[in-house]
Design a protein around this motif. Structure first.
Motif, PDB file in Angstrom:
ATOM      1  N   ILE A 405     -27.927   6.083  31.069  1.00 19.62           N
ATOM      2  CA  ILE A 405     -28.634   5.060  31.836  1.00 19.62           C
ATOM      3  C   ILE A 405     -29.424   5.735  32.962  1.00 19.62           C
ATOM      4  N   LEU A 406     -30.654   5.259  33.184  1.00 23.11           N
ATOM      5  CA  LEU A 406     -31.516   5.805  34.228  1.00 23.11           C
ATOM      6  C   LEU A 406     -31.727   4.767  35.317  1.00 23.11           C
ATOM      7  N   VAL A 407     -31.648   5.187  36.562  1.00 22.33           N
ATOM      8  CA  VAL A 407     -31.902   4.316  37.702  1.00 22.33           C
ATOM      9  C   VAL A 407     -33.198   4.779  38.360  1.00 22.33           C
ATOM     10  N   GLY A 408     -34.234   3.930  38.253  1.00 24.53           N
ATOM     11  CA  GLY A 408     -35.538   4.276  38.803  1.00 24.53           C
ATOM     12  C   GLY A 408     -35.990   3.275  39.835  1.00 24.53           C
ATOM     13  N   GLY A 409     -37.300   3.188  40.023  1.00 25.78           N
ATOM     14  CA  GLY A 409     -37.855   2.393  41.106  1.00 25.78           C
ATOM     15  C   GLY A 409     -38.259   3.304  42.261  1.00 25.78           C
ATOM     16  N   THR A 410     -39.150   2.837  43.106  1.00 23.83           N
ATOM     17  CA  THR A 410     -39.673   3.678  44.181  1.00 23.83           C
ATOM     18  C   THR A 410     -38.591   4.218  45.109  1.00 23.83           C
ATOM     19  N   PRO A 411     -37.588   3.435  45.543  1.00 18.95           N
ATOM     20  CA  PRO A 411     -36.546   4.012  46.399  1.00 18.95           C
ATOM     21  C   PRO A 411     -35.791   5.156  45.716  1.00 18.95           C
ATOM     22  N   ALA A 412     -35.528   5.021  44.419  1.00 12.55           N
ATOM     23  CA  ALA A 412     -34.832   6.089  43.698  1.00 12.55           C
ATOM     24  C   ALA A 412     -35.723   7.314  43.543  1.00 12.55           C
ATOM     25  N   VAL A 413     -37.014   7.104  43.296  1.00  8.60           N
ATOM     26  CA  VAL A 413     -37.948   8.234  43.185  1.00  8.60           C
ATOM     27  C   VAL A 413     -38.025   8.987  44.509  1.00  8.60           C
ATOM     28  N   GLN A 414     -38.126   8.251  45.611  1.00  9.58           N
ATOM     29  CA  GLN A 414     -38.201   8.891  46.921  1.00  9.58           C
ATOM     30  C   GLN A 414     -36.915   9.647  47.246  1.00  9.58           C
ATOM     31  N   LEU A 415     -35.772   9.097  46.847  1.00  9.24           N
ATOM     32  CA  LEU A 415     -34.500   9.784  47.063  1.00  9.24           C
ATOM     33  C   LEU A 415     -34.447  11.085  46.278  1.00  9.24           C
ATOM     34  N   ASP A 416     -34.846  11.046  45.006  1.00 12.50           N
ATOM     35  CA  ASP A 416     -34.854  12.264  44.185  1.00 12.50           C
ATOM     36  C   ASP A 416     -35.809  13.302  44.765  1.00 12.50           C
ATOM     37  N   TYR A 417     -36.957  12.834  45.239  1.00 13.79           N
ATOM     38  CA  TYR A 417     -37.939  13.758  45.823  1.00 13.79           C
ATOM     39  C   TYR A 417     -37.361  14.427  47.071  1.00 13.79           C
ATOM     40  N   ARG A 418     -36.725  13.624  47.924  1.00 18.23           N
ATOM     41  CA  ARG A 418     -36.164  14.179  49.161  1.00 18.23           C
ATOM     42  C   ARG A 418     -35.041  15.143  48.872  1.00 18.23           C
ATOM     43  N   GLN A 419     -34.175  14.799  47.923  1.00 17.21           N
ATOM     44  CA  GLN A 419     -33.060  15.688  47.593  1.00 17.21           C
ATOM     45  C   GLN A 419     -33.546  16.985  46.958  1.00 17.21           C
ATOM     46  N   THR A 420     -34.598  16.887  46.135  1.00 19.22           N
ATOM     47  CA  THR A 420     -35.112  18.090  45.477  1.00 19.22           C
ATOM     48  C   THR A 420     -35.772  19.031  46.484  1.00 19.22           C
ATOM     49  N   THR A 421     -36.574  18.486  47.403  1.00 21.49           N
ATOM     50  CA  THR A 421     -37.279  19.323  48.353  1.00 21.49           C
ATOM     51  C   THR A 421     -36.342  19.936  49.388  1.00 21.49           C
ATOM     52  N   SER A 422     -35.194  19.300  49.639  1.00 19.35           N
ATOM     53  CA  SER A 422     -34.271  19.842  50.637  1.00 19.35           C
ATOM     54  C   SER A 422     -33.220  20.762  50.030  1.00 19.35           C
ATOM     55  N   SER A 423     -33.191  20.872  48.702  1.00 20.95           N
ATOM     56  CA  SER A 423     -32.170  21.709  48.056  1.00 20.95           C
ATOM     57  C   SER A 423     -32.619  23.158  47.961  1.00 20.95           C
TER      58      SER A 423
END
Length: 423
Positions: A405-423
């Motif tokens: 199952i995939l959880v998307g939507g703009t809030p989820a995209v922004q969360l993934d982006y923030r987590q990726t850039t800070s890792s």
């Protein structure tokens, strides 16, 4: 009646269609209806939003006490779009470079020569970026903007090195071609080393997780290489063709250097560094450390509202939603289930989503290319820390019910982006 009429009128707007029914807030002070934007071209989004706002404005002007706003992801993106920034950015870069060259050489003419060469380098670099994009590399709008600034900055830096040495050699050689050849011979190794360092640093972005950052590496590296080539070929050729006169009114000649070989300020700095290297290193390092302290208070936000002018219509609409509706209604999550998911599993996933803390509502959504979906609204601000934890919890909870199952939507995209850039 006016609200229902507005919803029906949406169907006549190209690329827009109403979705769902009109929802009223618990206090009956606000109403909401959703509009789906399905453009054939990216520019159609802004056009559709503009027509929606015109239609709402006509309706509200005909009904006293009724106010309307168009908000949501598409409206926020439209209000945040400043148009084509590459043109103004290039003009700004050219103006800054022109001022620097005027202050450095105090010539009303000389600044045009490196500026023209740098401008040509930028145009070639942008063409190269287009070629990289056509080859499949991810080239984003920020990459294009960074490319302009980077190439202008690098080209100007290399031009300053060459021009300074060229002025010195003109004070020693009667033939300008000999002076230029000697200046080029002495500065090319330093310019090449500088370009190689920056290029290697940019290529390190190839290991980035984000496609946009991976694409920025080759684009920026290509731009630096083009700036290098332009400054050791095009700029010298232009200087050779124009002769000494662009250096007016301070044209150096043998026996009359006009300040070309007199560098008292920098000689004083060099003497200080060589006499007291440890003290100089300590002072400079301390100054840089103090300047870097500002990063400790750096705050980044994933909320699209922070990127939009506060007086825009989409922000006003979002504020109305926040006062009268649950926090997550303006930015819902979309849960996408694997193809072939049966109704029993869909119901189980829906119930599991509702049990996650800070989830306000979970219900069936539209089918997407054979996938069943759920629309999940949060009870907390969609881009805050509480929402980040809720999205992570939702993903783990739903994965236990049905893997894939995939959880998307703009809030989820922004969360993934923030987590990726800070890792």
């Amino acid at each position: 009646m006016a609200i229902a009429g507005d919803q029906r009128a949406v169907g006549s707007i190209p690329a827009a269609r109403p979705a769902g029914t009109v929802l009223f807030s618990a206090d009956r002070a606000a109403a909401l209806f959703a509009v789906q934007i399905q453009p054939a071209h990216a520019d159609d989004v802004a056009t559709a939003i503009e027509r929606l706002r015109d239609r709402i404005a006509q309706s509200t002007s005909a009904h006293a006490g009724l106010r309307g706003n168009v908000t949501g992801e598409a409206a926020l993106d439209t209000d945040n779009d400043g148009g084509d920034v590459d043109g103004p950015l290039m003009l700004t870069s050219m103006a800054i470079v022109a001022v620097l060259l005027l202050l450095t050489y105090r010539s009303p003419i000389l600044w045009l020569v490196p500026l023209l060469a740098a401008g040509m380098a930028v145009m070639v670099a942008r063409g190269a970026a287009y070629g990289l994009a056509e080859a499949g590399l991810a080239v984003t709008d920020p990459s294009s903007a960074i490319l302009i600034v980077l190439v202008f900055g690098a080209a100007t830096d290399y031009a300053l090195l060459l021009l300074n040495r060229y002025r010195e050699e003109l004070a020693r050689h009667t033939d300008r071609h000999e002076a230029l050849a000697e200046a080029l011979r002495r500065t090319t190794p330093a310019i090449t080393a500088s370009a190689a360092t920056v290029t290697a640093g940019m290529l390190c972005l190839l290991v980035a997780d984000l496609a946009g950052l991976r694409g920025l590496g080759p684009v920026a590296a290509t731009g630096v290489v083009i700036a290098l080539i332009a400054m050791v070929t095009l700029l010298p050729a232009m200087l050779a063709c124009t002769g000494r006169w662009p250096l007016w009114p301070r044209i150096p000649t043998p026996g009359n250097p006009r300040g070309a070989t007199d560098h008292r300020t920098w000689r004083t700095v060099a003497d200080l560094v060589t006499r007291r290297p440890r003290l100089t290193a300590a002072l400079v390092t301390t100054a840089l450390a103090v300047a870097a302290l500002g990063l400790t208070g750096l705050h980044t936000s994933a909320d699209p509202l922070d990127k939009v002018p506060p007086t825009s219509d989409s922000v006003a609409g979002h504020q109305v939603l926040a006062r009268h509706f649950p926090q997550g209604v303006s930015a819902p999550l979309t849960v996408v289930l694997p193809v072939g998911t049966d109704e029993a599993t869909l119901t189980a996933v829906q119930e599991a989503a509702r049990t996650v803390p800070n989830v306000d509502k979970a219900g069936p959504g539209e089918r997407l290319d054979g996938h069943s979906t759920l629309t999940v609204e949060l009870a907390v601000p969609a881009y805050g820390q509480a929402a980040a934890g809720t999205i992570d919890d939702l993903r783990h909870r739903l994965d236990d019910v049905r893997p894939g199952i995939l959880v998307g939507g703009t809030p989820a995209v922004q969360l993934d982006y923030r987590q990726t850039t800070s890792s």
